[in-house]
Design a protein around this motif. Structure first.
Motif, mmCIF file in Angstrom:
data_model
loop_
_atom_site.group_PDB
_atom_site.id
_atom_site.type_symbol
_atom_site.label_atom_id
_atom_site.label_comp_id
_atom_site.label_asym_id
_atom_site.label_seq_id
_atom_site.Cartn_x
_atom_site.Cartn_y
_atom_site.Cartn_z
ATOM 1 N N PRO A 81 -24.289 -35.506 -7.665
ATOM 2 C CA PRO A 81 -23.136 -35.797 -8.525
ATOM 3 C C PRO A 81 -21.866 -35.194 -7.937
ATOM 4 C CG PRO A 81 -24.221 -33.837 -9.313
ATOM 5 C CD PRO A 81 -24.985 -34.283 -8.080
ATOM 6 N N ARG A 82 -20.749 -35.486 -8.568
ATOM 7 C CA ARG A 82 -19.470 -34.891 -8.131
ATOM 8 C C ARG A 82 -18.428 -35.079 -9.217
ATOM 9 N NH1 ARG A 82 -14.639 -36.576 -5.479
ATOM 10 N NH2 ARG A 82 -13.802 -34.981 -4.078
ATOM 11 N N LEU A 83 -17.593 -34.065 -9.397
ATOM 12 C CA LEU A 83 -16.400 -34.235 -10.217
ATOM 13 C C LEU A 83 -15.350 -34.966 -9.391
ATOM 14 C CD1 LEU A 83 -16.090 -30.707 -11.891
ATOM 15 C CD2 LEU A 83 -17.010 -32.804 -12.908
ATOM 16 N N ARG A 84 -14.409 -35.613 -10.038
ATOM 17 C CA ARG A 84 -13.419 -36.398 -9.293
ATOM 18 C C ARG A 84 -12.559 -35.536 -8.378
ATOM 19 N NH1 ARG A 84 -12.103 -42.203 -11.770
ATOM 20 N NH2 ARG A 84 -14.275 -42.689 -12.270
ATOM 21 N N TYR A 85 -12.318 -34.292 -8.781
ATOM 22 C CA TYR A 85 -11.664 -33.324 -7.899
ATOM 23 C C TYR A 85 -12.548 -32.083 -7.853
ATOM 24 C CZ TYR A 85 -7.331 -36.055 -8.208
ATOM 25 O OH TYR A 85 -6.389 -37.055 -8.140
ATOM 26 N N THR A 86 -12.977 -31.689 -6.672
ATOM 27 C CA THR A 86 -13.823 -30.502 -6.551
ATOM 28 C C THR A 86 -13.035 -29.271 -6.985
ATOM 29 O OG1 THR A 86 -15.019 -31.504 -4.716
ATOM 30 C CG2 THR A 86 -15.219 -29.118 -4.984
ATOM 31 N N PRO A 87 -13.528 -28.504 -7.963
ATOM 32 C CA PRO A 87 -12.787 -27.334 -8.469
ATOM 33 C C PRO A 87 -12.975 -26.109 -7.573
ATOM 34 C CG PRO A 87 -14.817 -27.586 -9.700
ATOM 35 C CD PRO A 87 -14.765 -28.737 -8.729
ATOM 36 N N TYR A 88 -12.300 -26.134 -6.434
ATOM 37 C CA TYR A 88 -12.448 -25.030 -5.480
ATOM 38 C C TYR A 88 -12.021 -23.699 -6.094
ATOM 39 C CZ TYR A 88 -13.151 -28.655 -1.973
ATOM 40 O OH TYR A 88 -13.642 -29.723 -1.262
ATOM 41 N N TRP A 89 -11.102 -23.747 -7.037
ATOM 42 C CA TRP A 89 -10.664 -22.516 -7.691
ATOM 43 C C TRP A 89 -11.814 -21.857 -8.449
ATOM 44 C CZ3 TRP A 89 -10.974 -22.665 -13.074
ATOM 45 C CH2 TRP A 89 -11.077 -23.930 -13.647
ATOM 46 N N GLN A 90 -12.707 -22.652 -9.032
ATOM 47 C CA GLN A 90 -13.888 -22.094 -9.695
ATOM 48 C C GLN A 90 -14.815 -21.451 -8.680
ATOM 49 O OE1 GLN A 90 -15.927 -25.084 -11.976
ATOM 50 N NE2 GLN A 90 -14.582 -24.872 -13.742
ATOM 51 N N MET A 91 -14.996 -22.118 -7.556
ATOM 52 C CA MET A 91 -15.900 -21.628 -6.523
ATOM 53 C C MET A 91 -15.384 -20.345 -5.888
ATOM 54 S SD MET A 91 -16.457 -25.484 -5.132
ATOM 55 C CE MET A 91 -17.238 -25.119 -3.573
ATOM 56 N N ARG A 92 -14.050 -20.189 -5.860
ATOM 57 C CA ARG A 92 -13.447 -18.966 -5.310
ATOM 58 C C ARG A 92 -13.212 -17.908 -6.389
ATOM 59 N NH1 ARG A 92 -10.080 -22.912 -2.714
ATOM 60 N NH2 ARG A 92 -8.422 -22.391 -4.176
ATOM 61 N N ASN A 93 -13.478 -18.301 -7.642
ATOM 62 C CA ASN A 93 -13.297 -17.395 -8.782
ATOM 63 C C ASN A 93 -11.866 -16.871 -8.862
ATOM 64 O OD1 ASN A 93 -14.173 -16.049 -11.107
ATOM 65 N ND2 ASN A 93 -14.707 -14.199 -9.975
ATOM 66 N N VAL A 94 -10.907 -17.814 -8.796
ATOM 67 C CA VAL A 94 -9.494 -17.457 -8.913
ATOM 68 C C VAL A 94 -8.864 -18.280 -10.026
ATOM 69 C CG1 VAL A 94 -9.289 -16.830 -6.478
ATOM 70 C CG2 VAL A 94 -8.796 -19.180 -7.193
ATOM 71 N N THR A 95 -7.681 -17.881 -10.454
ATOM 72 C CA THR A 95 -6.959 -18.606 -11.495
ATOM 73 C C THR A 95 -6.412 -19.920 -10.928
ATOM 74 O OG1 THR A 95 -6.316 -16.527 -12.527
ATOM 75 C CG2 THR A 95 -5.064 -18.490 -13.149
ATOM 76 N N PRO A 96 -6.644 -21.033 -11.615
ATOM 77 C CA PRO A 96 -6.167 -22.316 -11.087
ATOM 78 C C PRO A 96 -4.655 -22.447 -11.173
ATOM 79 C CG PRO A 96 -7.063 -22.609 -13.281
ATOM 80 C CD PRO A 96 -7.373 -21.187 -12.887
ATOM 81 N N THR A 97 -4.092 -23.172 -10.236
ATOM 82 C CA THR A 97 -2.670 -23.499 -10.296
ATOM 83 C C THR A 97 -2.470 -24.605 -11.332
ATOM 84 O OG1 THR A 97 -2.848 -25.232 -8.617
ATOM 85 C CG2 THR A 97 -2.458 -22.966 -7.837
ATOM 86 N N GLU A 98 -1.229 -24.907 -11.641
ATOM 87 C CA GLU A 98 -0.949 -25.980 -12.595
ATOM 88 C C GLU A 98 -1.469 -27.320 -12.069
ATOM 89 O OE1 GLU A 98 0.164 -25.733 -15.731
ATOM 90 O OE2 GLU A 98 -0.052 -23.580 -15.338
ATOM 91 N N GLU A 100 -4.016 -27.721 -10.039
ATOM 92 C CA GLU A 100 -5.479 -27.687 -10.147
ATOM 93 C C GLU A 100 -5.927 -27.909 -11.587
ATOM 94 O OE1 GLU A 100 -6.783 -24.765 -6.451
ATOM 95 O OE2 GLU A 100 -5.977 -23.871 -8.283
ATOM 96 N N LYS A 101 -5.157 -27.392 -12.545
ATOM 97 C CA LYS A 101 -5.471 -27.631 -13.963
ATOM 98 C C LYS A 101 -5.347 -29.120 -14.290
ATOM 99 C CE LYS A 101 -3.972 -23.113 -15.739
ATOM 100 N NZ LYS A 101 -2.955 -22.421 -16.572
ATOM 101 N N ARG A 102 -4.307 -29.761 -13.750
ATOM 102 C CA ARG A 102 -4.108 -31.189 -13.991
ATOM 103 C C ARG A 102 -5.277 -31.995 -13.429
ATOM 104 N NH1 ARG A 102 -2.586 -35.703 -11.510
ATOM 105 N NH2 ARG A 102 -2.510 -34.660 -9.483
#
Length: 281
Positions: A81-98, A100-102
């Protein structure tokens, strides 16, 4: 530059390409876009993703995994499976940018509809063949995702035939497992390429948020094995899975023809690189 896709080119990248001796795009759509920019790079041609040259295996690790999970050679399919945008911020355990949130909001909007189509493929496969399915990841985030959106929602009678890969793996083990599968269906692009190198048929499900890289499948003659997910009903994907399964010699012959083309592209591009390097000496 070798084996890349282009979706946009800013001024710093234009400057880099203008000073490059060669620029090989991994797909023809990127190449057309590059050539439309009228940059100074003297060699602008089609190459392939470097993954087409992968040669990594871990047979012992793969055999242990397959045996411990009751997966027999040629009697299971792999699904990713895959999300439409890979959430690299989750994988790096950092706060997402605006931004990345979008993108994450878009991913959540399509998360279930994308997964539902792949689940339909799983259900059809199990019902018609009685064989198993391995739900596995290409990136770390997909370990949990595959359980959440593919495995857990399945009816119990289907779920008993589905193995969830609950840990991440390196490409050597993944490649050796793919090599033992009947075929692979993936929302990611690189696992299909790895399977292809192992002579295993692979279907790529392309999300509209992804780059031009999916064109690679068409460029090497596998246009019947790529589906634009928003334009394709689940039944059409499942039909192709069953067609490959029931007409397996034809699928293997298609891989053979496509490999011949891929090797030709690799050979010609490497010769061009050698020629360029010799000029520099």
């Amino acid at each position: 530059a070798y084996g890349v896709s282009l979706d946009d080119v800013d001024d710093p990248l234009k400057d880099l390409i203008n000073h490059a001796s060669f620029f090989f795009c991994r797909d023809s759509e990127s190449l057309r876009f590059l050539r439309s920019l009228n940059l100074k790079c003297p060699v602008q041609e089609l190459g392939l993703d470097a993954t087409f040259a992968i040669n990594l295996h871990n047979e012992q690790k793969a055999e242990r995994y397959l045996e411990s999970n009751g997966l027999k050679n040629g009697e299971f399919i792999c699904v990713i499976p895959r999300l439409r945008y890979t959430p690299y911020w989750q994988m790096r355990n950092v706060t997402p940018t605006e931004e990345e949130k979008r993108k994450y909001a878009i991913s959540l909007q399509h998360k279930e509809t994308d997964a539902a189509k792949l689940r339909e493929v799983i259900i059809r496969w199990v019902k018609e063949t009685g064989l198993k399915v391995l739900a596995c990841p290409e990136v770390t985030q997909q370990v949990a995702l595959s359980k959440e959106v593919l495995v857990d929602p399945l009816p119990p009678e289907i779920r008993k035939n589905v193995v969830w890969r609950d840990t991440f793996w390196a490409p050597d083990e993944a490649g050796s497992v793919y090599a033992k599968s009947r075929l692979l269906v993936s929302y990611e692009m690189h696992s299909p390429i790895i399977a292809f190198t192992e002579n295993v048929p692979a279907i790529y499900l392309k999300q509209p948020t992804d780059t031009r890289k999916g064109q690679m499948w068409r460029d090497i003659g596998l246009r019947d094995w790529i589906f634009e997910i928003d334009e394709t009903p689940a039944a059409q994907i499942a039909n192709m899975v069953m067609k490959i399964h029931n007409e397996y010699p034809a699928a293997l012959n298609q891989i053979k023809e496509s490999k011949t083309l891929a090797r030709k592209i690799q050979k010609e591009t490497m010769q061009e690189i050698v020629k360029t390097l010799n000029k520099k000496q």
